[in-house]
Scaffold this motif. Structure first.
Motif, PDB file in Angstrom:
ATOM      1  N   SER A 172     -22.296  33.512 -13.967  1.00 40.96           N
ATOM      2  CA  SER A 172     -21.291  32.487 -13.529  1.00 40.96           C
ATOM      3  C   SER A 172     -22.440  31.084 -12.912  1.00 40.96           C
ATOM      4  O   SER A 172     -23.847  31.415 -13.206  1.00 40.96           O
ATOM      5  N   GLY A 206     -22.178  30.159 -10.009  1.00 40.86           N
ATOM      6  CA  GLY A 206     -21.933  30.481  -8.598  1.00 40.86           C
ATOM      7  C   GLY A 206     -23.534  31.448  -9.062  1.00 40.86           C
ATOM      8  O   GLY A 206     -24.395  31.406  -8.548  1.00 40.86           O
ATOM      9  N   GLN A 207     -23.804  32.700  -9.875  1.00 35.61           N
ATOM     10  CA  GLN A 207     -24.443  33.254 -10.048  1.00 35.61           C
ATOM     11  C   GLN A 207     -25.793  32.707 -10.679  1.00 35.61           C
ATOM     12  O   GLN A 207     -27.142  33.012 -10.289  1.00 35.61           O
ATOM     13  N   LEU A 232     -19.873  23.783  -7.872  1.00 35.13           N
ATOM     14  CA  LEU A 232     -19.414  25.022  -7.882  1.00 35.13           C
ATOM     15  C   LEU A 232     -18.201  25.075  -6.679  1.00 35.13           C
ATOM     16  O   LEU A 232     -18.248  23.985  -6.049  1.00 35.13           O
ATOM     17  N   VAL A 269     -17.646  29.645  -3.526  1.00 38.80           N
ATOM     18  CA  VAL A 269     -19.179  30.038  -3.635  1.00 38.80           C
ATOM     19  C   VAL A 269     -20.042  28.921  -3.057  1.00 38.80           C
ATOM     20  O   VAL A 269     -21.417  30.053  -2.640  1.00 38.80           O
ATOM     21  N   GLU A 274     -20.364  31.171  -0.229  1.00 45.46           N
ATOM     22  CA  GLU A 274     -21.675  32.769  -0.420  1.00 45.46           C
ATOM     23  C   GLU A 274     -22.722  31.798  -0.371  1.00 45.46           C
ATOM     24  O   GLU A 274     -23.519  32.644   0.639  1.00 45.46           O
TER      25      GLU A 274
END
Length: 241
Positions: free
Chosen positions: A140, A142-143, A169, A173, A176
């Motif tokens: 994703s 964010g990943q 994003l 996210v 985070e």
């Protein structure tokens, strides 16, 4: 030892006849999270490229750890402890998560502690450990941003520059990501972050600079800067136009 790990002194950068950055000076305190805030086209990314040796300044200096690194090649600068998480969560899509991370520790100093660095990034980003063998193209947004930051950590840096940290994003996210940056910063890594999100930039940093038309128009401790005035500068309103 200087209180400042990085200093840009009267930095000017041109693309042909176009002056993208002119006479810009800013400092990053050791152990801090410092932000460059500005709209698209303000010159932020050009400044970063000059810091990292991708663009050669036509004037000014870049000082890192009390050494003039102006115009040095990027690989030499990385070896000295300054690295980057690039704009747009840029990762190698056809490589696995682990292969991407290995690309971050090709320098001799980092390669010698590869397993320790893997343990570090996987403890900070458990989702990356879970997806260790997965192609990065399946992550994703964010990943992917986490992977880009983790790859920078694999260089065992003293300082990480993050370009457009929140680009594309979702708000949750972004929150985070900033939490992870705070965790990494607490371990002793200095950050310089470029972002267009005024509120989050001020909330999650120690010191901020506002960039307009290739120059620094405002600076101060992030907690002390008035948000509305920063936004006026961001949009080039009144005296900042």
């Amino acid at each position: 030892m200087s209180d400042y790990i990085l200093q840009a002194e009267n930095l000017s950068v041109s693309y042909g006849d176009f002056i993208a950055v002119e006479n810009a000076s800013f400092k990053v305190a050791r152990g801090s999270i410092t932000t460059l805030i500005g709209a698209n086209g303000a010159g932020k990314s050009t400044m970063l490229k000059a810091l990292l040796g991708e663009n050669k300044p036509r004037a000014g200096k870049v000082i890192f750890e009390n050494e003039d690194i102006t115009g040095m090649k990027p690989n030499v600068i990385v070896r000295k402890g300054l690295t980057m998480s690039p704009e747009g969560s840029c990762v190698f899509d056809e490589m696995t998560v682990r292969e991407n991370l290995l690309m971050g520790c090709y320098q001799k100093r980092a390669a010698a502690k590869k397993e320790e660095l893997f343990e570090r990034v996987y403890s900070m980003f458990p989702i990356l450990k879970e997806k260790d063998k997965q192609l990065s193209s399946y992550l994703s947004g964010g990943q992917r941003q986490m992977l880009a930051i983790a790859r920078a950590i694999m260089a065992d840096p003293k300082m990480i520059i993050c370009d457009e940290i929140s680009l594309g994003l979702a708000p949750v996210v972004i929150g985070e990501i900033y939490e992870k940056i705070a965790e990494i910063n607490a371990s002793g890594v200095t950050f310089l972050i470029v972002d267009q999100d005024v509120g989050r930039s001020l909330e999650h940093s120690d010191y901020s600079y506002v960039v307009v038309k290739g120059g620094i128009v405002m600076e101060g401790k992030s907690a002390d800067l008035p948000v509305e005035e920063v936004k006026d500068a961001y949009f080039g309103i009144n005296k900042y136009a």
